[in-house]
Scaffold this active site. Structure first.
Site, PDB file in Angstrom:
ATOM      1  N   SER A  84     -52.223 -52.986 -30.371  1.00 60.99           N
ATOM      2  CA  SER A  84     -52.391 -52.643 -28.958  1.00 60.99           C
ATOM      3  C   SER A  84     -53.791 -52.986 -28.466  1.00 60.99           C
ATOM      4  O   SER A  84     -54.393 -52.265 -27.671  1.00 60.99           O
ATOM      5  CB  SER A  84     -52.099 -51.148 -28.720  1.00 60.99           C
ATOM      6  OG  SER A  84     -51.902 -50.878 -27.350  1.00 60.99           O
ATOM      7  N   SER A 113     -50.737 -48.521 -21.894  1.00 61.59           N
ATOM      8  CA  SER A 113     -50.523 -49.693 -22.747  1.00 61.59           C
ATOM      9  C   SER A 113     -49.086 -50.190 -22.750  1.00 61.59           C
ATOM     10  O   SER A 113     -48.808 -51.258 -23.314  1.00 61.59           O
ATOM     11  CB  SER A 113     -50.952 -49.388 -24.185  1.00 61.59           C
ATOM     12  OG  SER A 113     -52.357 -49.403 -24.300  1.00 61.59           O
ATOM     13  N   LYS A 160     -48.310 -53.691 -21.766  1.00 66.55           N
ATOM     14  CA  LYS A 160     -48.457 -54.804 -22.706  1.00 66.55           C
ATOM     15  C   LYS A 160     -47.105 -55.422 -23.068  1.00 66.55           C
ATOM     16  O   LYS A 160     -47.057 -56.562 -23.562  1.00 66.55           O
ATOM     17  CB  LYS A 160     -49.197 -54.337 -23.957  1.00 66.55           C
ATOM     18  CG  LYS A 160     -50.675 -54.057 -23.683  1.00 66.55           C
ATOM     19  CD  LYS A 160     -51.364 -53.329 -24.808  1.00 66.55           C
ATOM     20  CE  LYS A 160     -52.815 -53.034 -24.410  1.00 66.55           C
ATOM     21  NZ  LYS A 160     -53.460 -52.016 -25.229  1.00 66.55           N
TER      22      LYS A 160
END
Length: 362
Positions: free
Chosen positions: A105, A40, A43
């Site tokens: 997230s 993640s 991101k």
């Protein structure tokens, strides 16, 4: 980019980089250029693209993007991963998507944003890679906006730290978002996964996949405003990530100090001026002269002003005329340019004659 030793520092993270934000000095690194799955943490690049689009006016915060079946299936509640819980075929604002990505997230939020901005995930990934090239991220390549496993997706912790610095420096108005601890959307309240927010950090992002392990990109300031950034990956649990991240936070904020040799705006001394209406001129540096170093690391610094050859009038303000030579333990460690703090006009003919005569008797 300079590097200074941080002493006997250890971390269980497979990859780590600790950086002083203002000076770009590396305080600690471990396998910092090894290419790894970003999870993640990718991101952060997704948010960089969104912020860029907002800045250009290509999208608006109140603009609504549709939630496609692909976004719902791949990143929604049924996927079992991090999600914003966006309902299928609903509409969601760009402002909410940003929060859903930065705080929750949400994988679904990244896909909706990618499709809304670029038309598809592959097209959005092309923009991510173009941005990576622009920022000089030599060990990064992106295949999707969320970080779910893909053989074509990789980063390094050095690249992640560079990306974090870009976000902080370029979008200070957006950065406070990363310190928000929770966000409620569609009646569902979720909290940030960043374990350091409770210990003084003000961002940025956590990540995890089975392949990547547990990772984190974080930033914080000390009581004097000195900012650090660090990126860590490859830890085995949330508990280990929290422990190792706190240790890195403590090292960055408490293990180093700024030693000021010359305060900003202060004169360093003065040098003689030949043929001038005044016999000398004060000199100053362009800014503060300081060293970032491990606490208690050595003897005090000694500085001296050294003129660059004979300095003659007329002398304009701001001309480089000397250097500040900084030494420690008898060794020169730095030479900083010094500039005339004021203009010095050429002396009149009578004064020049007098100065010449007096010079013969000295």
């Amino acid at each position: 980019m300079s590097t200074i030793p941080a002493g006997a520092v250890e971390t269980t993270a497979r990859n780590a980089l600790l950086l002083d934000f203002e000076t770009n000095t590396v305080l600690f690194e471990k396998n910092a250029d090894v290419e790894i799955p970003p999870a993640s943490l990718s991101k952060l690049m997704t948010l960089a693209i969104i912020f860029d689009e907002l800045k250009r006016g290509s999208i608006r915060r109140d603009e609504m993007f549709p939630v496609s079946e692909y976004a719902w299936k791949t990143g929604g509640a049924a996927s079992g991963g991090s999600t914003m819980f966006l309902p299928l075929n609903s509409q969601v604002s760009v402002a909410d998507l940003i929060k859903g990505i930065a705080i929750q997230s949400g994988n679904d939020a990244t896909i909706v944003a990618a499709e809304g901005i670029a038309g598809s995930v592959p097209a959005f990934a092309e923009r991510m890679n173009a941005k990576a090239q622009e920022l000089g991220l030599a060990h990064s390549h992106f295949a999707n906006p969320h970080g779910l496993p893909d053989p074509g997706q990789r980063v390094s912790v050095r690249d992640l730290a560079t990306l974090a610095a870009y976000l902080i420096r370029t979008y200070p108005e957006e950065y406070p978002l990363f310190s928000e601890e929770e966000f409620t959307f569609n009646g569902i309240r979720q909290q940030s996964r960043n374990p350091l927010l409770a210990y003084g950090a003000d961002g940025l992002k956590t990540g995890h996949t089975a392949e990547a392990g547990y990772g984190l990109v974080a930033s914080a300031k000390d009581e004097k405003g000195r900012r650090i950034i660090f990126a860590m990956t490859g830890m085995k649990s949330t508990a280990e990530r929290a422990t190792e991240a706190r240790a890195m936070l403590t090292l960055g904020l408490k293990g180093f100090e700024n030693v000021v040799v010359l305060e900003g705006g202060k004169t360093a001394g003065e040098i003689p001026v030949q043929g001038g209406a005044e016999p000398s001129v004060q000199v100053k540096a362009a800014g503060e002269v300081r060293f970032l170093e491990p606490r208690g690391s050595g003897a005090p610094y000694v500085s001296e002003v050294v003129a660059i050859g004979p300095v003659e009038a007329p002398l304009p303000k701001g001309r480089r005329v000397a250097v500040l030579r900084v030494s420690r333990d008898g060794k020169v460690v730095r030479e900083e340019p010094l500039y005339a703090a004021k203009a010095v006009e050429r002396a009149g003919i009578l004064q020049r004659i007098q100065d010449t005569v007096m010079g013969h008797f000295r």
